[in-house]
Design an enzyme around this catalytic site. Structure first.
Site, mmCIF file in Angstrom:
data_model
loop_
_atom_site.group_PDB
_atom_site.id
_atom_site.type_symbol
_atom_site.label_atom_id
_atom_site.label_comp_id
_atom_site.label_asym_id
_atom_site.label_seq_id
_atom_site.Cartn_x
_atom_site.Cartn_y
_atom_site.Cartn_z
ATOM 1 N N ASP A 208 0.898 -1.157 -0.178
ATOM 2 C CA ASP A 208 0.032 -0.020 0.038
ATOM 3 C C ASP A 208 1.007 1.179 0.173
ATOM 4 O O ASP A 208 1.861 1.305 0.705
ATOM 5 C CB ASP A 208 -0.856 -0.046 1.232
ATOM 6 C CG ASP A 208 -1.893 1.194 1.189
ATOM 7 O OD1 ASP A 208 -2.837 1.330 0.378
ATOM 8 O OD2 ASP A 208 -1.893 2.026 2.145
ATOM 9 N N GLU A 277 1.578 -0.371 -4.886
ATOM 10 C CA GLU A 277 0.715 0.835 -5.245
ATOM 11 C C GLU A 277 1.390 2.104 -5.703
ATOM 12 O O GLU A 277 1.922 2.683 -4.600
ATOM 13 C CB GLU A 277 -0.474 0.902 -4.186
ATOM 14 C CG GLU A 277 -1.439 1.906 -4.682
ATOM 15 C CD GLU A 277 -2.597 2.320 -3.175
ATOM 16 O OE1 GLU A 277 -3.444 2.949 -3.646
ATOM 17 O OE2 GLU A 277 -1.859 2.378 -2.349
#
Length: 550
Positions: A208, A277
């Site tokens: 993330d 990401e």
């Protein structure tokens, strides 16, 4: 014993893989509390496997106060009781492997919850052993924040702490303080949490906000964003975060060495993969190129370039051509939907009547692009974005910017399994954490299983088509000149097999005369899209695709 070639193939399982994202809170509830759990994922693995995907990606299930639905972790090495236990996770992973599915988990290490023991200790004084584990800074002489950095979730990216008499940095919620990656002890501790899950047998990590790990040590102000051709589409009237060019609060050069450390750890286990990401505004493809280059950092990067409203031949070609030019020796992972954006059927379809057609064409396009791909739970049913009332919202982002921005809850509603059951079979309880829309229940899995022409069956056929043609996994991609026509035409090629694709993403029929170099081709009917070729001219209906073997 596996051969060296066999081990190499296994090590590269992620290249061209199809990854199915599970949002655990909304997948399947087995306890009746209205919230999905790990046992529910285990129960529904046959559905996932039936699609023909290669792996599942689980959004966070770690111990958390759930201020940001699990992206605020208070214990990296345990399962939140809401979702079950570590034993439940181990059972789920074993069952996934039995179905031939790899397991990727969401690793959220740029920040923690403010209830993580590390932060509780860090904020207790300026001299404790973890005092430098988070990003702390003194106020300006007038008491204001150290610089102009903003939080994505609204307001300054700094929060005052009265005990330390300092500000701490938070890119997201106030309750999500940013870790100080400039401290080697922090890096070591985080790599230990990664090792914990590697030892349990996970196959990879979705990282993330992978470009948020480091901040500028000098705390320099971000300059304003200058909008031009390179930044078109990044403007926002809702969130001032987009008004800055984020040169100093993320995507710092020091990140490279940490990613190398992380990659070395995974390589020591073998056959594991990382996907980052990597959304980075005007650098949305430059950052993934850097982070996946050299075979010593990330295996692949997940970009935001297909998560917006654009669904046109010119846009897709521009994005893919840029990838070809910039990401020269790296790898990209594509998606049209995920847990953070409006579902793509709502973004792309111009009417409810064309949603199924758009859903089928979208997955057909996604499966023939160069790169790995991610699917988001429910898109295989053609689910549209749910319309929710303000009082139903749970997303702090949406609550903060309502009504200009409705947040992310509309794509996070529970998965509909049985149309005739309460809450569409998601739970046996009396309520759900988010409501199940009536139109979602009508598109439940059991209903679509009965119809061969359903979006669900098309997904299976499209993924089978991809697997049946090696060029679509990791072959080359070459664009054809459409001479000003609003069409997307390209060739995928590998090992002697060459496939031609022509996409019409418009709402009008079109014809396309094939160039001489590909005119000698044999039409191949793709699932639900019969290819028509007459005397060298491709005949395309609205929202259609032509395929041929060259």
């Amino acid at each position: 014993m596996a051969t060296e070639a066999g081990r190499q193939v296994d090590a590269d399982w992620w290249r061209g893989a199809v990854i199915y994202q599970v949002y655990p809170r909304s997948f399947q509830d087995t306890t009746g509390d209205g919230i999905g759990d790990i046992k529910g994922i285990t129960a529904r693995l046959p559905h996932i496997a039936s699609l023909g995907v290669d792996a599942i990606w689980l959004s966070p299930f770690f111990t958390s106060p759930m201020a940001d639905m699990g992206y605020d972790v208070s214990d990296y090495c345990n399962v939140d009781p809401m979702f079950g236990t570590l034993a439940d996770f181990d059972e789920m992973m074993e069952e996934a492997h039995r179905h031939g599915l790899k397991v990727i988990i969401d690793q959220v290490i740029s920040h923690t919850s403010d209830r993580h023991p590390w932060f509780i200790e860090s904020r207790s004084s300026r001299t404790n052993p973890k005092a430098d584990w988070y990003v702390w800074a003194d106020p300006k002489p007038d008491g204001t924040v150290p610089n102009n950095w903003l939080s994505i979730f609204g307001g300054p990216g700094w929060e005052w702490d009265g005990v330390r008499r300092q500000y701490y940095m938070h890119n997201f919620l106030i309750s999500q303080p940013d870790l100080n990656f400039h401290n080697p002890e922090v890096q070591d501790a985080l790599l230990d949490t990664v090792r914990f899950w590697l030892d349990r047998g996970v196959d990879g990590f979705r990282l993330d906000t992978v470009n948020y790990y480091f901040h500028d040590k000098q705390l320099r102000n971000n300059p304003p964003m200058v909008y031009d051709a390179a930044t078109a589409g990044l403007e926002s009237d809702t969130n001032p975060y987009s008004m800055q060019n984020h040169l100093y609060d993320k995507s710092q050069p020091e990140n490279i060495e940490f990613l190398k450390r992380l990659r070395a750890l995974l390589d020591s286990y073998g056959g594991r993969a990382t996907g980052g990401e990597g959304g980075d505004g005007p650098r949305s493809l430059t950052t993934p190129a850097i982070y996946t280059s050299g075979n010593d950092k990330l295996h692949m990067c997940y970009t935001f370039d297909l998560l917006g409203p654009a669904f046109s031949a010119a846009y897709i070609r521009r994005v893919m051509s840029t990838v070809h030019d910039i990401v020269t020796n790296g790898w990209v992972c594509w998606a049209f939907s995920n847990h953070d954006v409006v579902r793509h059927v709502t973004r792309f379809a111009k009417s409810a009547e064309e949603r199924d057609r758009v859903a089928k064409l979208s997955i057909t396009l996604l499966t023939v692009l160069r790169g790995s791909i991610c699917l988001y739970q429910g898109e295989e049913l053609g689910l549209a974005e749910a319309e929710l009332a303000f009082e139903d919202l749970r997303d702090p982002y949406g609550i903060r910017f309502w009504p200009a921005f409705k947040g992310r809850d509309g794509c996070r509603t529970p998965m509909p399994w049985e149309s005739g059951e309460p809450h569409a079979g998601f739970t046996a309880g009396s309520k759900t954490w988010l409501p199940v829309p009536q139109d979602h229940a009508a598109r439940a899995v059991d209903t679509q299983e009965e119809r061969d022409e359903s979006v669900l069956h098309h997904y299976r056929r499209a993924l089978a088509f991809r697997k049946g043609h090696p060029p679509l996994i990791d072959g080359d991609m070459t664009f054809l000149d459409t001479h000003g026509q609003d069409l997307l035409a390209f060739v995928r090629e590998k090992g002697g097999e060459k496939l031609l694709f022509v996409f019409n993403l418009t709402r009008e029929p079109q014809e396309f005369r094939l160039p001489e170099r590909v005119a000698d081709c044999l039409p191949v009917s793709m699932p639900d899209f019969p290819s028509v070729l007459e005397k060298g001219v491709v005949k395309l209906d609205a929202l259609d695709v032509f395929c041929a073997r060259v």
